[in-house]
Design a protein around this motif. Structure first.
Motif, PDB file in Angstrom:
ATOM      1  N   ASN A   1       0.825  -1.221   0.000  1.00  0.00           N
ATOM      2  CA  ASN A   1       0.000   0.000   0.000  1.00  0.00           C
ATOM      3  C   ASN A   1       0.854   1.263   0.000  1.00  0.00           C
ATOM      4  O   ASN A   1       0.770   2.100   0.905  1.00  0.00           O
ATOM      5  CB  ASN A   1      -0.949   0.020   1.208  1.00  0.00           C
ATOM      6  CG  ASN A   1      -1.890  -1.162   1.211  1.00  0.00           C
ATOM      7  OD1 ASN A   1      -2.410  -1.549   0.159  1.00  0.00           O
ATOM      8  ND2 ASN A   1      -2.114  -1.743   2.381  1.00  0.00           N
ATOM      9  N   CYS A   2       1.690   1.387  -1.009  1.00  0.00           N
ATOM     10  CA  CYS A   2       2.554   2.567  -1.110  1.00  0.00           C
ATOM     11  C   CYS A   2       2.242   3.336  -2.383  1.00  0.00           C
ATOM     12  O   CYS A   2       1.526   2.855  -3.271  1.00  0.00           O
ATOM     13  CB  CYS A   2       4.026   2.156  -1.095  1.00  0.00           C
ATOM     14  SG  CYS A   2       4.484   1.056  -2.462  1.00  0.00           S
ATOM     15  N   ILE A   3       2.766   4.547  -2.483  1.00  0.00           N
ATOM     16  CA  ILE A   3       2.658   5.365  -3.690  1.00  0.00           C
ATOM     17  C   ILE A   3       4.051   5.528  -4.277  1.00  0.00           C
ATOM     18  O   ILE A   3       5.055   5.402  -3.562  1.00  0.00           O
ATOM     19  CB  ILE A   3       2.027   6.743  -3.401  1.00  0.00           C
ATOM     20  CG1 ILE A   3       2.898   7.551  -2.417  1.00  0.00           C
ATOM     21  CG2 ILE A   3       0.604   6.597  -2.863  1.00  0.00           C
ATOM     22  CD1 ILE A   3       2.458   8.983  -2.229  1.00  0.00           C
ATOM     23  N   CYS A   4       4.127   5.822  -5.582  1.00  0.00           N
ATOM     24  CA  CYS A   4       5.458   5.976  -6.201  1.00  0.00           C
ATOM     25  C   CYS A   4       5.603   7.313  -6.927  1.00  0.00           C
ATOM     26  O   CYS A   4       6.573   7.512  -7.660  1.00  0.00           O
ATOM     27  CB  CYS A   4       5.745   4.819  -7.142  1.00  0.00           C
ATOM     28  SG  CYS A   4       4.679   4.746  -8.597  1.00  0.00           S
ATOM     29  N   GLY A   5       4.668   8.239  -6.711  1.00  0.00           N
ATOM     30  CA  GLY A   5       4.806   9.575  -7.292  1.00  0.00           C
ATOM     31  C   GLY A   5       4.953   9.536  -8.799  1.00  0.00           C
ATOM     32  O   GLY A   5       4.211   8.841  -9.508  1.00  0.00           O
ATOM     33  N   ASN A   6       5.951  10.255  -9.310  1.00  0.00           N
ATOM     34  CA  ASN A   6       6.191  10.352 -10.755  1.00  0.00           C
ATOM     35  C   ASN A   6       7.288   9.419 -11.235  1.00  0.00           C
ATOM     36  O   ASN A   6       7.701   9.489 -12.385  1.00  0.00           O
ATOM     37  CB  ASN A   6       6.599  11.791 -11.123  1.00  0.00           C
ATOM     38  CG  ASN A   6       5.597  12.804 -10.655  1.00  0.00           C
ATOM     39  OD1 ASN A   6       4.441  12.739 -11.010  1.00  0.00           O
ATOM     40  ND2 ASN A   6       6.049  13.734  -9.832  1.00  0.00           N
ATOM     41  N   PHE A   7       7.784   8.552 -10.344  1.00  0.00           N
ATOM     42  CA  PHE A   7       8.999   7.807 -10.651  1.00  0.00           C
ATOM     43  C   PHE A   7       8.892   7.030 -11.960  1.00  0.00           C
ATOM     44  O   PHE A   7       9.846   6.971 -12.739  1.00  0.00           O
ATOM     45  CB  PHE A   7       9.335   6.861  -9.500  1.00  0.00           C
ATOM     46  CG  PHE A   7      10.699   6.240  -9.605  1.00  0.00           C
ATOM     47  CD1 PHE A   7      11.837   7.009  -9.416  1.00  0.00           C
ATOM     48  CD2 PHE A   7      10.852   4.900  -9.905  1.00  0.00           C
ATOM     49  CE1 PHE A   7      13.109   6.450  -9.524  1.00  0.00           C
ATOM     50  CE2 PHE A   7      12.115   4.326 -10.018  1.00  0.00           C
ATOM     51  CZ  PHE A   7      13.242   5.107  -9.824  1.00  0.00           C
ATOM     52  N   LEU A   8       7.744   6.459 -12.239  1.00  0.00           N
ATOM     53  CA  LEU A   8       7.578   5.662 -13.452  1.00  0.00           C
ATOM     54  C   LEU A   8       6.939   6.460 -14.590  1.00  0.00           C
ATOM     55  O   LEU A   8       6.628   5.899 -15.642  1.00  0.00           O
ATOM     56  CB  LEU A   8       6.736   4.418 -13.146  1.00  0.00           C
ATOM     57  CG  LEU A   8       7.347   3.466 -12.106  1.00  0.00           C
ATOM     58  CD1 LEU A   8       6.428   2.286 -11.865  1.00  0.00           C
ATOM     59  CD2 LEU A   8       8.730   2.988 -12.535  1.00  0.00           C
ATOM     60  N   SER A   9       6.766   7.741 -14.394  1.00  0.00           N
ATOM     61  CA  SER A   9       6.180   8.588 -15.432  1.00  0.00           C
ATOM     62  C   SER A   9       7.236   8.993 -16.444  1.00  0.00           C
ATOM     63  O   SER A   9       8.444   8.931 -16.177  1.00  0.00           O
ATOM     64  CB  SER A   9       5.565   9.849 -14.816  1.00  0.00           C
ATOM     65  OG  SER A   9       4.587   9.508 -13.857  1.00  0.00           O
ATOM     66  N   LYS A  10       6.787   9.452 -17.608  1.00  0.00           N
ATOM     67  CA  LYS A  10       7.703   9.965 -18.622  1.00  0.00           C
ATOM     68  C   LYS A  10       7.921  11.456 -18.462  1.00  0.00           C
ATOM     69  O   LYS A  10       8.978  11.988 -18.790  1.00  0.00           O
ATOM     70  CB  LYS A  10       7.161   9.663 -20.019  1.00  0.00           C
ATOM     71  CG  LYS A  10       7.148   8.176 -20.357  1.00  0.00           C
ATOM     72  CD  LYS A  10       6.665   7.941 -21.777  1.00  0.00           C
ATOM     73  CE  LYS A  10       6.688   6.453 -22.112  1.00  0.00           C
ATOM     74  NZ  LYS A  10       6.204   6.190 -23.498  1.00  0.00           N
ATOM     75  N   LEU A  11       6.894  12.151 -17.973  1.00  0.00           N
ATOM     76  CA  LEU A  11       6.966  13.604 -17.832  1.00  0.00           C
ATOM     77  C   LEU A  11       6.399  14.014 -16.486  1.00  0.00           C
ATOM     78  O   LEU A  11       5.600  13.296 -15.883  1.00  0.00           O
ATOM     79  CB  LEU A  11       6.164  14.298 -18.941  1.00  0.00           C
ATOM     80  CG  LEU A  11       6.622  14.081 -20.385  1.00  0.00           C
ATOM     81  CD1 LEU A  11       5.573  14.650 -21.336  1.00  0.00           C
ATOM     82  CD2 LEU A  11       7.966  14.732 -20.628  1.00  0.00           C
ATOM     83  N   ILE A  12       6.822  15.186 -16.013  1.00  0.00           N
ATOM     84  CA  ILE A  12       6.199  15.802 -14.838  1.00  0.00           C
ATOM     85  C   ILE A  12       5.890  17.255 -15.163  1.00  0.00           C
ATOM     86  O   ILE A  12       6.525  17.860 -16.010  1.00  0.00           O
ATOM     87  CB  ILE A  12       7.083  15.714 -13.577  1.00  0.00           C
ATOM     88  CG1 ILE A  12       8.485  16.279 -13.827  1.00  0.00           C
ATOM     89  CG2 ILE A  12       7.157  14.312 -13.079  1.00  0.00           C
ATOM     90  CD1 ILE A  12       9.320  16.394 -12.585  1.00  0.00           C
TER      91      ILE A  12
END
Length: 756
Positions: free
Chosen positions: A745-756
């Motif tokens: 039950n964790c979050i990973c923010g933008n780590f796996l995103s291509k853009l922010i």
């Protein structure tokens, strides 16, 4: 005291012209890229060139906001924006990213650097450090009191800028990661979705706990000792900019706060006003019940029946004006355009202040209750109240100055400008009127037309006073001017080193604010222990730890650095050489030359230029941004000139604020730790209130251990700060992370995103 600068916003060129017309001494604006108001229209080069030329004609200044953090691949685009600033003669650049600061320092030293409020400068020490880095001006955090502002403004040879009017962020600017980590839209990248203004559930109540009122210092601005008085509003209309600039121009010119002009501002756009913390702690800064534009209060509903609303109006109302009504349970007031007005049973076009009016309601209007507030949200009269003049399109532009030499001989005329030369042949006789011949040459070469230069100097040699036909002079001018080119020298990014790397083995760091959390850990598996201190920290547990592994961390926010003086001195005397800075104030009070300094993630290392600047400041290690993507982090780790630390586990402070959400008043507050369970659309959060500061956390921790295991930073970091835990639980989590397993039950923010 030198005359203070009234600084107005411009989201587009029309707002800029309105600001200048109504008395702004300077205007700040955004460019096509890297503006913290990315959704504003902003200025392309033709608009910027025209606007700055006109502003400089009026002896006013223009500042460009390049105030976001940049990823590695964006650095070449930064050069394009800075080149544009040079060509358009921008007076200063407002910036947040240390990478931008380094590029400007080395490649664009002619442009003033202004430290954005996004750099969270909230004490004298932070301002002093940025001054040493070469910043001409510091934009102060909005949270400061007048006493704090005075202390910073007293720093010799440092310009200070402070906000006086406009929208407020709930968080310290630059320390908010709410929109980034929860919605993938970073405020530090100019893309904030303003989730703080949403409705949250807490303790059985629903309210907008974090939705700020607007700042309006009004005549209190006369107490401000700063260099520049700043109006917020790059996403506002030209009408709004005109009205607010006019209002404060009159105050600064000694004409006082005009009540009619105040009413106009509230009709154009206004949340309820407050003075924030200007005079000290203030809890009346949050509008829990409604969000967005409210308008000018004009009365309370007396009766609503048969499709008509009756109330006594405190202001003139006309057909086609817009009204809004507060409706309990609705996030925004109900609004509509006035179609029919009745006074004394007569249909009227306009009702005067003090009249009892009946307003026809639209069919979709909800049932209205007695006593509900009515606002004038827009008025046709106000829309026409702020005419402003602007120059004819294309009349002003920033041109280069040239010098021309013209020589008249009996068989030719030559013209030279630098390396460029032209010639026309002919037979030239003595002039009947040598003076007119001289004037003809001057008139011909003064015609620069659509070129990008102006004739600054003209030297004429006509020793025999020969007559020069205008047709040949024009031909000569055209030939010369067609050759002249102004090419800005190609600018390359400043060089950065890439640190030599040997064989890599994963190393782990643990950060805590309670040393008891370490009791069950196998410290042989931990290479670095980071201890976040406060002025009241118990240091006795440090003696049980290997000193060579301990790094002392200072917090991002510290309104009173003197409170840390004793504990810092004690730790330095005890031989603690490794320290972590989360804000610029720490870099001012620590003896950098004698310490091993690490930058925490709140100093936003998203590009190698920023890391190179960190090295030049004296850092040996940087912590990579929690907002960043894996793609960009890979590039930074590969090319970094410093050791890198990657946070793989943390309860992330989504924001840090002084906007208290406790229901009690300040006098009866214990200031101790108090947690609030919050919920928004089914998503759960935790809010911590402690020592007049609020922090917001996702109920789930940030964790990217399994996603980050193929990266090779110098340290994988695990944080256990702010939220209470047990030594047993910490050991359980650390054991998972050491094996590169995520917690559940964790979050990973933008780590796996291509853009922010």
């Amino acid at each position: 005291m030198t005359k203070q600068e009234l600084l107005a916003p411009a989201g587009d060129i029309e707002a800029g012209y309105a600001a200048l017309y109504y008395g702004a001494d300077a205007v700040y604006l955004g460019l096509p890229k890297f503006s913290a108001r990315a959704t504003a229209t902003n200025f392309d080069e033709p608009a910027l060139n025209e606007f700055t030329a006109y502003a400089h004609h009026l002896k006013r200044k223009v500042y460009a906001a390049i105030n976001t953090v940049l990823q590695e691949d964006e650095l070449p685009d930064l050069l394009q924006m800075l080149d544009m600033c040079v060509r358009c003669r921008i007076d200063g650049v407002i910036l947040q990213d240390l990478g931008v600061a380094r590029v400007m320092q080395e490649k664009y030293p002619q442009i003033e650097r202004h430290a954005s409020t996004q750099m969270a400068v909230h004490n004298k020490e932070g301002a002093l450090f940025l001054q040493k880095m070469g910043f001409k001006r510091v934009v102060l955090a909005r949270e400061l009191t007048l006493a704090e502002i005075k202390e910073i403004a007293a720093i010799p040879n440092l310009e200070t800028e402070a906000f006086i009017h406009g929208a407020l962020c709930y968080s310290y600017s630059g320390l908010c990661q709410f929109s980034a980590l929860e919605y993938g839209r970073s405020a530090n990248r100019g893309k904030c979705l303003y989730p703080c203004r949403a409705c949250f559930k807490s303790g059985g109540k629903e309210a907008h706990y974090f939705s700020m009122k607007d700042m309006a210092l009004q005549e209190k601005v006369l107490q401000m000792p700063v260099t520049s008085l700043k109006i917020e509003g790059r996403k506002k209309s030209a009408l709004y900019v005109a009205a607010v600039t006019d209002y404060y121009r009159r105050i600064l010119d000694g004409k006082g706060a005009d009540s009619e002009r105040e009413e106009r501002i509230k009709q154009i756009f206004s949340r309820p006003w407050c003075q924030f913390h200007f005079e000290g702690k203030n809890k009346d800064i949050i509008d829990r019940n409604f969000v967005g534009h409210r308008g000018l209060p004009v009365g309370e509903a007396e009766q609503s029946s048969h499709g008509w609303l009756r109330f006594k109006t405190a202001h003139k109302i006309a057909r086609h004006d817009g009204l809004q009504i507060d409706i309990p349970g609705m996030e925004k007031p109900f609004g509509f355009a006035v179609q029919k007005i009745r006074v004394n049973k007569q249909n009227v076009f306009e009702a005067k202040s003090g009249a009892v009016v009946k307003i026809e309601l639209p069919r979709q209007c909800p049932q209205l209750g007695k006593g509900w507030k009515v606002y004038l949200a827009s008025a046709s009269e106000v829309k026409g109240a702020y005419h402003y003049e602007k120059p004819k399109a294309g009349l002003y532009r920033n041109n280069n100055d040239i010098s021309v030499e013209v020589k008249v001989l009996d068989n030719c005329i030559t013209a030279k400008s630098g390396a460029y030369a032209a010639e026309v042949k002919g037979q030239f006789a003595p002039a009947n009127n040598p003076q007119k011949s001289q004037e003809a040459i001057q008139a011909a070469f003064a015609k620069t037309g659509d070129t990008n230069f102006n004739l600054a100097e003209l030297h004429i040699e006509n020793p025999y006073n020969l007559f020069t036909p205008s047709s040949l002079l024009n031909e000569l001018r055209r030939e010369l001017y067609s050759q002249i080119k102004f090419e800005q020298p190609t600018v390359a990014l400043p060089e950065t080193e890439t640190r030599a790397k040997g064989s890599w083995q994963p190393k782990f760091a643990v950060k805590v604010d309670n040393l008891n959390y370490l009791e069950n850990l196998d410290l042989d598996s931990i290479s670095e222990i980071i201890y976040l201190i406060s002025p009241n920290s118990d240091l006795s547990g440090l003696s049980k730890l290997p000193k060579n592994k301990v790094r002392i961390a200072l917090p991002a926010v510290c309104r009173h650095p003197q409170l840390y003086a004793d504990i810092i001195a004690k730790l330095l005397a005890g031989g603690y050489k490794k320290w972590e800075a989360a804000n610029y104030w720490a870099l001012e009070i620590l003896p950098l030359n004698h310490l091993d300094i690490s930058f925490d993630s709140s100093l936003y290392m998203l590009n190698t230029q920023a890391i190179a600047m960190a090295k030049e400041i004296g850092a040996s290690q940087v912590t990579l941004s929690l907002e960043d993507t894996k793609i960009n982090i890979c590039k930074i780790i590969e090319k970094s000139c410093l050791q890198t630390s990657l946070i793989v586990y943390q309860d992330v402070p989504l924001f840090t604020s002084v906007g208290c959400i406790r229901d009690n008043d300040c006098r009866s507050c214990t200031h101790g730790e108090k947690w609030f369970d919050m919920e928004q659309n089914g998503h759960k959060y935790k809010a911590l209130s402690r020592d007049c500061q609020i922090m917001m956390f996702d109920a789930a921790p940030y964790c990217i251990a399994s996603e980050a295991k193929d990266l090779q930073p110098d340290y994988f970091r695990m944080d256990f700060c702010y939220r209470s835990c047990t030594a047993e639980k910490v050991a359980e989590i650390v054991d998972k992370l050491l094996k590169f397993n995520n917690v559940t039950n964790c979050i990973c923010g933008n780590f796996l995103s291509k853009l922010i």
